[in-house]
Design a protein around this motif. Structure first.
Motif, PDB file in Angstrom:
ATOM      1  N   MET A 255      36.851  36.659  47.422  1.00  0.00           N
ATOM      2  CA  MET A 255      37.536  36.107  46.250  1.00  0.00           C
ATOM      3  C   MET A 255      36.915  34.752  46.081  1.00  0.00           C
ATOM      4  O   MET A 255      36.838  34.089  47.041  1.00  0.00           O
ATOM      5  CB  MET A 255      39.132  36.466  46.166  1.00  0.00           C
ATOM      6  N   VAL A 256      37.149  34.218  44.907  1.00  0.00           N
ATOM      7  CA  VAL A 256      36.571  32.569  44.440  1.00  0.00           C
ATOM      8  C   VAL A 256      37.905  32.167  43.730  1.00  0.00           C
ATOM      9  O   VAL A 256      38.190  32.758  42.833  1.00  0.00           O
ATOM     10  CB  VAL A 256      35.319  32.915  43.734  1.00  0.00           C
ATOM     11  N   LYS A 257      38.123  30.790  44.328  1.00  0.00           N
ATOM     12  CA  LYS A 257      38.973  29.907  43.431  1.00  0.00           C
ATOM     13  C   LYS A 257      38.200  29.074  42.563  1.00  0.00           C
ATOM     14  O   LYS A 257      37.021  28.627  43.209  1.00  0.00           O
ATOM     15  CB  LYS A 257      39.849  29.041  44.655  1.00  0.00           C
ATOM     16  N   HIS A 258      38.623  28.766  41.401  1.00  0.00           N
ATOM     17  CA  HIS A 258      37.816  28.076  40.425  1.00  0.00           C
ATOM     18  C   HIS A 258      39.174  26.873  40.107  1.00  0.00           C
ATOM     19  O   HIS A 258      39.935  27.424  39.473  1.00  0.00           O
ATOM     20  CB  HIS A 258      37.544  28.786  39.261  1.00  0.00           C
ATOM     21  N   ILE A 259      38.998  25.875  40.320  1.00  0.00           N
ATOM     22  CA  ILE A 259      39.882  24.639  39.996  1.00  0.00           C
ATOM     23  C   ILE A 259      39.392  23.583  39.207  1.00  0.00           C
ATOM     24  O   ILE A 259      38.216  23.246  39.568  1.00  0.00           O
ATOM     25  CB  ILE A 259      40.426  23.999  41.373  1.00  0.00           C
ATOM     26  N   ILE A 260      39.964  23.148  38.162  1.00  0.00           N
ATOM     27  CA  ILE A 260      39.325  22.151  37.198  1.00  0.00           C
ATOM     28  C   ILE A 260      40.486  21.264  37.070  1.00  0.00           C
ATOM     29  O   ILE A 260      41.617  21.726  36.707  1.00  0.00           O
ATOM     30  CB  ILE A 260      39.078  22.784  35.853  1.00  0.00           C
ATOM     31  N   ILE A 261      40.250  20.116  36.957  1.00  0.00           N
ATOM     32  CA  ILE A 261      41.342  19.063  36.502  1.00  0.00           C
ATOM     33  C   ILE A 261      40.481  18.239  35.436  1.00  0.00           C
ATOM     34  O   ILE A 261      39.485  17.853  35.505  1.00  0.00           O
ATOM     35  CB  ILE A 261      41.325  17.873  37.626  1.00  0.00           C
TER      36      ILE A 261
ATOM     37  N   ARG B  14      36.556  25.364  21.502  1.00  0.00           N
ATOM     38  CA  ARG B  14      37.607  25.048  20.437  1.00  0.00           C
ATOM     39  C   ARG B  14      38.823  24.505  20.935  1.00  0.00           C
ATOM     40  O   ARG B  14      39.368  23.344  20.295  1.00  0.00           O
ATOM     41  CB  ARG B  14      37.859  26.442  19.898  1.00  0.00           C
ATOM     42  N   ASP B  15      39.384  24.857  21.991  1.00  0.00           N
ATOM     43  CA  ASP B  15      40.567  24.043  22.413  1.00  0.00           C
ATOM     44  C   ASP B  15      40.548  23.187  23.566  1.00  0.00           C
ATOM     45  O   ASP B  15      41.642  22.639  23.899  1.00  0.00           O
ATOM     46  CB  ASP B  15      41.395  25.432  22.901  1.00  0.00           C
ATOM     47  N   VAL B  16      39.417  22.940  24.236  1.00  0.00           N
ATOM     48  CA  VAL B  16      39.465  22.228  25.493  1.00  0.00           C
ATOM     49  C   VAL B  16      38.374  20.944  25.246  1.00  0.00           C
ATOM     50  O   VAL B  16      38.885  19.782  25.217  1.00  0.00           O
ATOM     51  CB  VAL B  16      38.913  23.042  26.741  1.00  0.00           C
ATOM     52  N   LYS B  17      37.128  21.253  25.057  1.00  0.00           N
ATOM     53  CA  LYS B  17      36.133  20.103  25.105  1.00  0.00           C
ATOM     54  C   LYS B  17      36.375  19.353  23.869  1.00  0.00           C
ATOM     55  O   LYS B  17      36.347  17.987  24.356  1.00  0.00           O
ATOM     56  CB  LYS B  17      34.620  20.796  24.688  1.00  0.00           C
ATOM     57  N   PRO B  18      36.931  19.262  22.664  1.00  0.00           N
ATOM     58  CA  PRO B  18      36.939  18.126  21.916  1.00  0.00           C
ATOM     59  C   PRO B  18      38.088  17.338  22.337  1.00  0.00           C
ATOM     60  O   PRO B  18      38.184  16.200  21.671  1.00  0.00           O
ATOM     61  CB  PRO B  18      37.410  19.005  20.677  1.00  0.00           C
ATOM     62  N   PHE B  19      39.151  17.513  23.189  1.00  0.00           N
ATOM     63  CA  PHE B  19      40.058  16.979  23.709  1.00  0.00           C
ATOM     64  C   PHE B  19      40.015  16.334  25.001  1.00  0.00           C
ATOM     65  O   PHE B  19      40.944  15.300  25.347  1.00  0.00           O
ATOM     66  CB  PHE B  19      41.495  17.758  23.598  1.00  0.00           C
ATOM     67  N   VAL B  20      38.888  16.626  25.744  1.00  0.00           N
ATOM     68  CA  VAL B  20      38.944  16.181  27.400  1.00  0.00           C
ATOM     69  C   VAL B  20      37.758  15.045  27.263  1.00  0.00           C
ATOM     70  O   VAL B  20      36.845  15.195  26.890  1.00  0.00           O
ATOM     71  CB  VAL B  20      38.374  17.413  27.808  1.00  0.00           C
ATOM     72  N   ALA B  21      38.441  13.883  27.853  1.00  0.00           N
ATOM     73  CA  ALA B  21      37.309  12.916  28.438  1.00  0.00           C
ATOM     74  C   ALA B  21      36.747  13.116  29.734  1.00  0.00           C
ATOM     75  O   ALA B  21      35.598  12.588  29.765  1.00  0.00           O
ATOM     76  CB  ALA B  21      38.484  11.717  28.502  1.00  0.00           C
ATOM     77  N   SER B  22      37.351  13.684  30.573  1.00  0.00           N
ATOM     78  CA  SER B  22      36.377  14.165  31.836  1.00  0.00           C
ATOM     79  C   SER B  22      37.119  15.629  32.617  1.00  0.00           C
ATOM     80  O   SER B  22      38.409  16.046  32.306  1.00  0.00           O
ATOM     81  CB  SER B  22      36.728  13.026  32.781  1.00  0.00           C
ATOM     82  N   ARG B  23      36.252  16.064  33.246  1.00  0.00           N
ATOM     83  CA  ARG B  23      36.424  17.325  33.947  1.00  0.00           C
ATOM     84  C   ARG B  23      35.883  17.208  35.204  1.00  0.00           C
ATOM     85  O   ARG B  23      34.828  16.882  35.366  1.00  0.00           O
ATOM     86  CB  ARG B  23      35.690  18.442  33.089  1.00  0.00           C
ATOM     87  N   SER B  24      36.675  17.634  36.092  1.00  0.00           N
ATOM     88  CA  SER B  24      36.383  17.711  37.630  1.00  0.00           C
ATOM     89  C   SER B  24      36.546  19.366  37.758  1.00  0.00           C
ATOM     90  O   SER B  24      37.465  19.804  37.699  1.00  0.00           O
ATOM     91  CB  SER B  24      37.106  17.040  38.607  1.00  0.00           C
ATOM     92  N   CYS B  25      35.453  19.879  38.688  1.00  0.00           N
ATOM     93  CA  CYS B  25      35.622  21.052  39.308  1.00  0.00           C
ATOM     94  C   CYS B  25      35.262  21.451  40.505  1.00  0.00           C
ATOM     95  O   CYS B  25      34.540  20.649  41.301  1.00  0.00           O
ATOM     96  CB  CYS B  25      34.733  21.834  38.257  1.00  0.00           C
ATOM     97  N   LEU B  26      36.260  22.260  41.470  1.00  0.00           N
ATOM     98  CA  LEU B  26      35.770  22.521  42.513  1.00  0.00           C
ATOM     99  C   LEU B  26      36.011  24.209  42.763  1.00  0.00           C
ATOM    100  O   LEU B  26      36.928  24.824  42.466  1.00  0.00           O
ATOM    101  CB  LEU B  26      37.008  22.092  43.613  1.00  0.00           C
ATOM    102  N   ASP B  27      34.777  25.052  43.371  1.00  0.00           N
ATOM    103  CA  ASP B  27      34.852  26.121  43.437  1.00  0.00           C
ATOM    104  C   ASP B  27      34.805  26.540  44.979  1.00  0.00           C
ATOM    105  O   ASP B  27      33.982  25.723  45.528  1.00  0.00           O
ATOM    106  CB  ASP B  27      33.720  26.861  42.663  1.00  0.00           C
ATOM    107  N   PHE B  28      35.470  27.526  45.371  1.00  0.00           N
ATOM    108  CA  PHE B  28      35.246  27.778  46.904  1.00  0.00           C
ATOM    109  C   PHE B  28      35.851  29.278  46.991  1.00  0.00           C
ATOM    110  O   PHE B  28      36.765  29.785  46.431  1.00  0.00           O
ATOM    111  CB  PHE B  28      36.133  26.822  47.720  1.00  0.00           C
ATOM    112  N   GLU B  29      35.270  29.795  48.072  1.00  0.00           N
ATOM    113  CA  GLU B  29      35.754  31.196  48.536  1.00  0.00           C
ATOM    114  C   GLU B  29      36.991  31.264  49.278  1.00  0.00           C
ATOM    115  O   GLU B  29      37.384  30.169  50.018  1.00  0.00           O
ATOM    116  CB  GLU B  29      34.490  31.761  49.517  1.00  0.00           C
ATOM    117  N   ILE B  30      37.722  32.251  48.920  1.00  0.00           N
ATOM    118  CA  ILE B  30      39.040  32.485  49.874  1.00  0.00           C
ATOM    119  C   ILE B  30      38.996  33.758  50.511  1.00  0.00           C
ATOM    120  O   ILE B  30      38.364  34.594  50.153  1.00  0.00           O
ATOM    121  CB  ILE B  30      40.310  32.257  48.824  1.00  0.00           C
TER     122      ILE B  30
END
Length: 100
Positions: A1-7, A84-100
């Motif tokens: 499985m894979v985790k996908h974390i975004i801040i 529609r719901d995320v990109k217009p309102f977000v100034a920054s995005r950080s992502c970390l994907d990893f296997e669990i």
């Protein structure tokens, strides 16, 4: 499985009540993707955070595989919510994907 974390950090032009409403909408629509996209094991958006936090929202999602995560990234349902719901309102995005 894979985790996908975004801040995500919301744009500074919004006041606290606007940010709360934006966060509520992001949570509702992103979490709503679970039953629409194959390969999602779990998907949650955390909107409450301590003042020491460096972001405004966190996406914590789990996928059955890296291939499922890649398919999610280009899935039209996901792209529509992001555009529609995320990109217009977000100034920054950080992502970390990893296997669990």
């Amino acid at each position: 499985m894979v985790k996908h974390i975004i801040i995500w950090t919301l744009k500074d032009c919004y006041d606290a009540s606007q940010k709360a409403e934006i966060a509520k909408n992001i949570k509702l629509n992103v979490e709503g993707l679970k039953d629409k996209i194959e390969g999602i094991v779990d998907i949650k958006v955390q909107t409450e955070h301590l003042p020491s936090s460096k972001g405004d929202l966190m996406l914590d999602s789990t996928f059955v595989s890296e291939a499922a995560l890649k398919a999610y990234a280009i899935n039209p349902e996901h792209v529509a919510v992001a555009d529609r719901d995320v990109k217009p309102f977000v100034a920054s995005r950080s992502c970390l994907d990893f296997e669990i």
